[in-house]
Design an enzyme around this catalytic site. Structure first.
Site, PDB file in Angstrom:
ATOM      1  N   LYS A  57       0.855  -1.183   0.000  1.00 41.03           N
ATOM      2  CA  LYS A  57       0.000   0.000   0.000  1.00 41.03           C
ATOM      3  C   LYS A  57       0.891   1.232   0.000  1.00 41.03           C
ATOM      4  CE  LYS A  57      -1.981   2.986   2.154  1.00 41.03           C
ATOM      5  NZ  LYS A  57      -1.974   4.477   1.925  1.00 41.03           N
ATOM      6  N   CYS A 114      14.081  10.779   6.534  1.00 39.45           N
ATOM      7  CA  CYS A 114      13.914  10.362   7.933  1.00 39.45           C
ATOM      8  C   CYS A 114      15.225  10.409   8.696  1.00 39.45           C
ATOM      9  CB  CYS A 114      13.311   8.960   7.999  1.00 39.45           C
ATOM     10  SG  CYS A 114      14.310   7.676   7.205  1.00 39.45           S
ATOM     11  N   GLU A 132       9.824  16.255  15.003  1.00 41.52           N
ATOM     12  CA  GLU A 132      10.273  16.091  13.625  1.00 41.52           C
ATOM     13  C   GLU A 132       9.495  17.030  12.704  1.00 41.52           C
ATOM     14  OE1 GLU A 132      11.453  12.361  10.833  1.00 41.52           O
ATOM     15  OE2 GLU A 132       9.430  12.305  11.663  1.00 41.52           O
ATOM     16  N   GLU A 151       9.541   1.752  11.140  1.00 41.78           N
ATOM     17  CA  GLU A 151      10.601   2.761  11.038  1.00 41.78           C
ATOM     18  C   GLU A 151       9.910   4.114  11.027  1.00 41.78           C
ATOM     19  OE1 GLU A 151      12.422   5.655   9.928  1.00 41.78           O
ATOM     20  OE2 GLU A 151      12.645   4.772   7.925  1.00 41.78           O
TER      21      GLU A 151
END
Length: 487
Positions: A180, A288, A383, A255
């Site tokens: 997906k 990331c 973040e 992750e």
């Protein structure tokens, strides 16, 4: 809905790929290009019915693929890699159009890495082994058994590379897959389905479904026939996936990004340190692993800042299809709003913008460096996922490590120093899944990859990937008791 769209001269099917055939949905969603905000096309919008069909196809295909000899699975994965290499230019331009990353990077680095993902795990499969060992004369034999259908949910910042980082080991292990992709960048996943089919991957072994997480994602992650779930994305979404998977105790690999530091000691090569720092603007900061917190030892902070400002100000921001562009757009208007919100709140709280600190035309955000920020401030702790760095100072190793480790994340860290012993002391104390010393983004697929704390759960890469995507079995055989007349 139209069955396909043309993107920069490349035909892309907009339907799902389920059980070896294209499947439409009653509804669609619009995919936009971040380059200019234009509508690229209408994409099939899946829900529970498509999720059920895809998992069913993966379940039905699993016994045959799991029984396929290792060498044949490896051969097909190499054929997929061949297909990727043949279509590198098409994949590169489609993905640049879809997610706004640099075309030159897709051509030279990203798409070659996609092919390498398949080749690496195909080859690793053939060498995957554990030496037998004895216990009181009994022989122990360790094997990696395919687990079953896997749901792989992938992000938008490096769509095909990060998808195949999961797809390749899952298929190599003998599992079937439901992929997906992120709804903001779904197109190259559709092309991957075509490439895999042309390479001879049996129907149902790889399925690709598109749509929103709240509509199709929940149906996938809660399905009782799913044996593994791998997700790359945000912490809030991971919590939702984990809660959904909990009822079936489905193993997860997560992750989840980070707030990684770059520690610059006074004995570092400052030119190198500045290069490493400016590199964090790669992909408009939508990485990331990016070391978004610059921690610089006080004696060199003034010189570091001067050199950084000079180098960062020379970066060219614009159309990612142009060879001379260094920074492209942010992926989506919502992401742009999020980035600017972080920056404006930080400025209102007393931060100072050394460079940037503002939007540009369209979906472009100026490369930004903020200083005068508190350790407990939002801009330091959360973040941003955009071209926004913060600068703090430290005195000595203890303070450097304390600041570096003082977030809820632990994905990566980078250290710039000219002292090998210092590097060893500091890296041993850093909480991170990956630490780079005097370098950045050097990745080997045989190394473990993942994060600590809220940067993730588990490790993938090399044998660690097979450990996750397989059920490990130990078979213990007695030394005696065989019927010698049998056979």
């Amino acid at each position: 809905m139209s069955e396909s769209i043309t993107v920069a001269g490349v035909s892309v099917d907009t339907r799902h790929w389920i059980g070896g055939r294209r499947v439409a949905s009653a509804g669609t969603f619009t995919d936009h290009s971040p380059i200019d905000g234009s509508a690229v096309g209408e994409i099939a919008r899946g829900g529970p019915d498509e999720a059920e069909a895809a998992v069913g196809a993966a379940r039905d295909a699993f016994p045959g693929w799991a029984a396929t000899p290792r060498a044949e699975r490896a051969r097909i994965l190499h054929a997929v890699a061949d297909g990727v290499e043949k279509r590198t230019e098409e994949l590169a331009i489609v993905e640049t159009t879809d997610n706004g990353a640099l075309l030159r990077s897709h051509r030279r680095g990203v798409m070659p890495r996609v092919a390498h993902n398949f080749r690496f795990f195909a080859d690793w499969l053939l060498r995957l082994d554990h030496e037998d060992f004895e216990t009181r004369g009994h022989t122990n034999h360790v094997s990696w058994d395919p687990a079953g259908p896997c749901v792989l949910i992938t992000p938008w910042n490096a769509p095909l590379m990060l998808a195949t980082w999961k797809v390749a080991p899952a298929l190599a292990a003998g599992n079937t897959v439901v992929l997906k992709p992120a709804e903001w960048s779904p197109l190259t996943a559709s092309l991957l389905a075509d490439i895999a089919a042309e390479a001879g991957l049996p129907a149902g072994v790889l399925n690709v479904v598109q749509g929103y997480g709240s509509e199709i994602g929940d149906a996938l992650t809660s399905h009782p026939d799913v044996r593994r779930i791998s997700f790359t994305g945000s912490v809030p979404t991971a919590r939702r996936i984990a809660a959904s998977a909990a009822a079936n105790l489905t193993p997860l690999s997560l992750e989840l990004g980070g707030k990684s530091p770059l520690l610059v000691f006074a004995d570092a090569d400052l030119d190198l340190a500045v290069d490493l720092a400016v590199e964090q603007y790669d992909n408009a900061g939508q990485v990331c692993l990016a070391a978004t917190r610059l921690l610089v030892e006080e004696p060199v902070v003034e010189e570091f800042t001067r050199r950084f400002t000079e180098k960062a100000s020379a970066l060219r921001q614009g159309d990612p299809r142009d060879e001379g562009t260094d920074i492209g757009p942010t992926i989506h208007p919502r992401q742009l709003e999020k980035i600017d919100g972080f920056v404006q709140r930080a400025l209102a709280a007393g931060a100072r913008a050394v460079i940037g600190g503002h939007r540009k035309d369209g979906q472009y955000y100026a490369p930004t460096l903020l200083t005068d920020v508190a350790q407990d401030s939002e801009i330091v702790q959360e973040e941003v996922f955009g071209p926004v760095l913060t600068l703090q100072t430290f005195t000595g190793e203890d303070e450097a490590v304390r600041l570096a480790d003082d977030t809820r994340f632990g994905l990566a860290a980078t250290v710039a120093t000219g002292d090998r012993e210092r590097a060893e002391r500091v890296t041993a104390r850093l909480v991170a899944g990956t630490v780079w010393v005097n370098c950045f983004f050097v990745r080997d697929l045989q190394a473990p990859f993942g994060g600590s704390r809220q940067s993730g759960v588990g490790r993938e890469g090399g044998t660690w990937s097979f450990d996750f995507y397989c059920d490990l079995k130990n078979t213990v055989t007695a030394p005696e008791g065989w019927d010698q007349d049998h056979g």
